[in-house]
Design a protein around this motif. Structure first.
Motif, PDB file in Angstrom:
ATOM      1  N   UNK A 253       0.813  -1.214   0.000  1.00 23.42           N
ATOM      2  CA  UNK A 253       0.000   0.000   0.000  1.00 23.42           C
ATOM      3  C   UNK A 253       0.845   1.262   0.000  1.00 23.42           C
ATOM      4  N   UNK A 254       0.220   2.357  -0.381  1.00 20.98           N
ATOM      5  CA  UNK A 254       0.872   3.655  -0.340  1.00 20.98           C
ATOM      6  C   UNK A 254       1.216   4.027   1.102  1.00 20.98           C
ATOM      7  N   UNK A 255       2.235   4.899   1.290  1.00 22.71           N
ATOM      8  CA  UNK A 255       2.570   5.343   2.645  1.00 22.71           C
ATOM      9  C   UNK A 255       1.340   5.889   3.363  1.00 22.71           C
ATOM     10  N   UNK A 256       1.243   5.574   4.652  1.00 21.36           N
ATOM     11  CA  UNK A 256       0.104   6.012   5.438  1.00 21.36           C
ATOM     12  C   UNK A 256      -1.033   5.013   5.470  1.00 21.36           C
ATOM     13  N   UNK A 257      -0.927   3.955   4.641  1.00 25.01           N
ATOM     14  CA  UNK A 257      -1.948   2.922   4.590  1.00 25.01           C
ATOM     15  C   UNK A 257      -1.352   1.575   4.974  1.00 25.01           C
ATOM     16  N   UNK A 258      -2.200   0.635   5.337  1.00 30.06           N
ATOM     17  CA  UNK A 258      -1.760  -0.706   5.693  1.00 30.06           C
ATOM     18  C   UNK A 258      -2.662  -1.725   5.025  1.00 30.06           C
ATOM     19  N   UNK A 259      -2.116  -2.906   4.777  1.00 29.31           N
ATOM     20  CA  UNK A 259      -2.904  -3.979   4.186  1.00 29.31           C
ATOM     21  C   UNK A 259      -3.677  -4.668   5.305  1.00 29.31           C
ATOM     22  N   UNK A 260      -4.989  -4.493   5.322  1.00 28.09           N
ATOM     23  CA  UNK A 260      -5.844  -5.043   6.370  1.00 28.09           C
ATOM     24  C   UNK A 260      -6.720  -6.135   5.778  1.00 28.09           C
ATOM     25  N   UNK A 261      -6.634  -7.340   6.339  1.00 28.10           N
ATOM     26  CA  UNK A 261      -7.516  -8.403   5.905  1.00 28.10           C
ATOM     27  C   UNK A 261      -6.843  -9.580   5.243  1.00 28.10           C
ATOM     28  N   UNK A 262      -5.529  -9.526   5.060  1.00 31.59           N
ATOM     29  CA  UNK A 262      -4.834 -10.671   4.501  1.00 31.59           C
ATOM     30  C   UNK A 262      -4.322 -10.444   3.096  1.00 31.59           C
ATOM     31  N   UNK A 263      -3.338 -11.269   2.703  1.00 31.26           N
ATOM     32  CA  UNK A 263      -2.676 -11.096   1.412  1.00 31.26           C
ATOM     33  C   UNK A 263      -3.614 -11.286   0.231  1.00 31.26           C
ATOM     34  N   UNK A 264      -4.561 -12.209   0.353  1.00 30.36           N
ATOM     35  CA  UNK A 264      -5.430 -12.533  -0.777  1.00 30.36           C
ATOM     36  C   UNK A 264      -6.611 -11.572  -0.896  1.00 30.36           C
ATOM     37  N   UNK A 265      -7.248 -11.274   0.223  1.00 28.44           N
ATOM     38  CA  UNK A 265      -8.467 -10.458   0.190  1.00 28.44           C
ATOM     39  C   UNK A 265      -8.293  -9.080   0.814  1.00 28.44           C
ATOM     40  N   UNK A 266      -7.091  -8.781   1.320  1.00 33.87           N
ATOM     41  CA  UNK A 266      -6.870  -7.531   2.032  1.00 33.87           C
ATOM     42  C   UNK A 266      -6.986  -6.291   1.158  1.00 33.87           C
ATOM     43  N   UNK A 267      -7.337  -5.186   1.811  1.00 28.10           N
ATOM     44  CA  UNK A 267      -7.412  -3.896   1.130  1.00 28.10           C
ATOM     45  C   UNK A 267      -6.601  -2.870   1.901  1.00 28.10           C
ATOM     46  N   UNK A 268      -6.202  -1.830   1.203  1.00 23.93           N
ATOM     47  CA  UNK A 268      -5.400  -0.780   1.812  1.00 23.93           C
ATOM     48  C   UNK A 268      -6.306   0.141   2.621  1.00 23.93           C
ATOM     49  N   UNK A 269      -6.025   0.217   3.911  1.00 21.82           N
ATOM     50  CA  UNK A 269      -6.840   0.999   4.819  1.00 21.82           C
ATOM     51  C   UNK A 269      -5.937   1.845   5.718  1.00 21.82           C
ATOM     52  N   UNK A 270      -6.484   2.851   6.416  1.00 18.61           N
ATOM     53  CA  UNK A 270      -5.660   3.636   7.341  1.00 18.61           C
ATOM     54  C   UNK A 270      -4.958   2.734   8.343  1.00 18.61           C
ATOM     55  N   UNK A 271      -3.719   3.079   8.690  1.00 18.27           N
ATOM     56  CA  UNK A 271      -2.921   2.253   9.591  1.00 18.27           C
ATOM     57  C   UNK A 271      -3.644   1.986  10.904  1.00 18.27           C
ATOM     58  N   UNK A 272      -4.414   2.953  11.387  1.00 12.79           N
ATOM     59  CA  UNK A 272      -5.104   2.793  12.673  1.00 12.79           C
ATOM     60  C   UNK A 272      -5.978   1.550  12.695  1.00 12.79           C
ATOM     61  N   UNK A 273      -6.503   1.134  11.556  1.00 15.19           N
ATOM     62  CA  UNK A 273      -7.365  -0.047  11.519  1.00 15.19           C
ATOM     63  C   UNK A 273      -6.587  -1.336  11.734  1.00 15.19           C
ATOM     64  N   UNK A 274      -5.272  -1.264  11.513  1.00 12.26           N
ATOM     65  CA  UNK A 274      -4.439  -2.447  11.709  1.00 12.26           C
ATOM     66  C   UNK A 274      -4.238  -2.730  13.188  1.00 12.26           C
ATOM     67  N   UNK A 275      -4.372  -1.712  14.031  1.00 10.89           N
ATOM     68  CA  UNK A 275      -4.109  -1.855  15.468  1.00 10.89           C
ATOM     69  C   UNK A 275      -5.354  -1.446  16.254  1.00 10.89           C
ATOM     70  N   UNK A 276      -6.466  -2.087  15.957  1.00 10.22           N
ATOM     71  CA  UNK A 276      -7.734  -1.679  16.550  1.00 10.22           C
ATOM     72  C   UNK A 276      -8.409  -2.746  17.409  1.00 10.22           C
ATOM     73  N   UNK A 277      -7.813  -3.951  17.521  1.00 11.43           N
ATOM     74  CA  UNK A 277      -8.464  -5.008  18.295  1.00 11.43           C
ATOM     75  C   UNK A 277      -8.404  -4.704  19.794  1.00 11.43           C
ATOM     76  N   UNK A 278      -9.482  -4.951  20.499  1.00 13.07           N
ATOM     77  CA  UNK A 278      -9.587  -4.623  21.905  1.00 13.07           C
ATOM     78  C   UNK A 278      -9.309  -5.836  22.792  1.00 13.07           C
ATOM     79  N   UNK A 279      -9.189  -5.579  24.096  1.00 12.55           N
ATOM     80  CA  UNK A 279      -8.891  -6.645  25.043  1.00 12.55           C
ATOM     81  C   UNK A 279      -9.921  -7.763  24.923  1.00 12.55           C
ATOM     82  N   UNK A 280      -9.416  -9.005  24.817  1.00 11.41           N
ATOM     83  CA  UNK A 280     -10.279 -10.167  24.703  1.00 11.41           C
ATOM     84  C   UNK A 280     -10.633 -10.545  23.282  1.00 11.41           C
ATOM     85  N   UNK A 281     -10.403  -9.644  22.332  1.00  8.21           N
ATOM     86  CA  UNK A 281     -10.712  -9.953  20.935  1.00  8.21           C
ATOM     87  C   UNK A 281      -9.570 -10.727  20.284  1.00  8.21           C
TER      88      UNK A 281
END
Length: 397
Positions: A253-281
């Motif tokens: 992905x372009x700078x500022x974006x991250x591949x969220x969802x995996x190599x096959x089906x992933x899409x480029x999304x804001x980096x914050x979505x890559x580090x969004x899982x909460x306690x217990x998830x």
């Protein structure tokens, strides 16, 4: 062009972190830059990351992000108007730029990913050390052959660009910072380092010297960071980086974006979505990490976001390591890092930036990363991430 490592910090022509969408989490689940862990975040360019104790001078005793804050405060902020760096020597360049780069990364990739890249808040010391070894080392060689001129008057603009750059506009500050070195080699001329070229990059193939060539367009052959902005080199070809909501593809992905969802089906999304899982998830590196203050911990066949372990307490391998500063999880309990020279089985047992180096007929031990000319057995033994004929070597020539 010979690259250095998957982990990117900027060599005045690159950007910041990580790798392509096809990378998998390492078998050794410890997340350490020198253990081969990978983060799938938008990137252009390449460079080595390592460490050197005391690289930040007066701030060397300050731990973690406090080292960045102290250095920025000392300098009036990254490029602050009340600070001028026009007289900065080549030897002081790394420790001047490193805190500003770390602040940029902290702002743009977030504290959780920064901690995974640089455990125990070692970003500024590691970047300064890498810069001193690779960039300053190459600069000295190039200046010695009259191929490059160092221009410290460009440093204020470089630091200001770092401070003000939008996370998606990495090229804004890399362009400003590249002006620190003024090359004198025309396209087609012999070179040993990118900065020697008046324009373009130095293409190093199987032998030195290389030659200055224009950056490659989409579909052009490439090596290292030789592609135009918005492209990356994948399998020897310049490919386009994914934009927001586009598939990650082969290039990431372009700078500022991250591949969220995996190599096959992933899409480029804001980096914050890559580090969004909460306690217990559930979490699943490298495609889904936990929010700040949590660790993605291996529990049987799955991984879960959990709070960090206490000093000396039971623990499980996690991303980032769930143990307090100065300790690592050995798979059972939080344990103090091995001292320099102590036996080790893996780099994760050594302090951030150190290496677990195989002995010559003796057990492996924790050692500082090798400098140019030091003995080595693998690329990761060296600050430059390049081991050539069992000796550490700089990436250029």
């Amino acid at each position: 062009m010979r690259g250095a490592t998957w982990l990117v910090v900027s060599t005045l022509a690159g950007t910041l972190v990580a790798c392509g969408p096809g990378d998998e989490a390492p078998e050794d689940a410890h997340v350490r830059a020198d253990a081969g862990a990978r983060l799938d975040v938008g990137v252009e360019g390449d460079a080595a990351v390592t460490t050197m104790d005391g690289a930040l001078g007066d701030d060397a005793g300050v731990e973690g992000d406090a080292a960045v804050d102290a250095a920025l405060a000392r300098d009036g902020g990254a490029g602050g108007e009340d600070a001028s760096h026009a007289s900065t020597t080549l030897e002081d360049l790394g420790r001047t730029i490193a805190p500003a780069e770390c602040e940029f990364m902290r702002r743009c990739v977030g504290a959780p990913l920064l901690e995974m890249m640089f455990p125990d808040g070692s970003c500024a010391t590691q970047l300064a050390s890498s810069f001193d070894e690779v960039v300053v080392g190459e600069a000295r060689r190039a200046i010695g052959r009259d191929a490059v001129r160092y221009d410290p008057s460009a440093l204020d603009a470089c630091l200001t660009a770092l401070r003000e750059a939008d996370c998606a506009s990495v090229g804004d500050w890399t362009s400003a910072c590249s002006s620190l070195f003024v090359g004198s080699v025309a396209l087609g001329g012999a070179c040993g380092w990118d900065a020697e070229c008046e324009t373009g990059v130095c293409w190093l193939e199987d032998a030195c010297p290389g030659r200055c060539v224009a950056r490659g367009a989409e579909g052009s052959p490439c090596a290292g960071s030789s592609c135009m902005a918005g492209l990356t080199c994948s399998a020897g070809t310049c490919v386009r980086l994914g934009a927001l909501d586009e598939p990650c593809g082969v290039g990431g992905c372009l700078p500022g974006l991250a591949c969220v969802g995996g190599a096959t089906t992933g899409r480029c999304r804001p980096v914050a979505e890559l580090v969004s899982r909460r306690e217990g998830e559930l979490c699943a590196p490298p495609w889904a990490y936990c929010e700040e203050g949590l660790s993605c911990v291996a529990r049987g066949a799955s991984m879960t976001c959990e709070r960090p372990a206490a000093s000396g307490a039971p623990c499980a391998i996690g991303y980032p390591d769930p143990c307090p500063a100065g300790e690592f999880c050995n798979g059972a309990v939080c344990t103090t890092y091995r001292a320099e020279g102590a036996p080790c089985a893996s780099a994760v047992e050594c302090r951030p930036g150190a290496r677990c180096v195989p002995g010559d007929g003796t057990p492996s031990s924790c050692e500082p990363a090798g400098r140019d000319g030091d003995p080595c057995s693998a690329d990761h033994d060296c600050l430059s991430e390049r081991c050539l004929e069992r000796r550490c070597a700089l990436p250029g020539c």
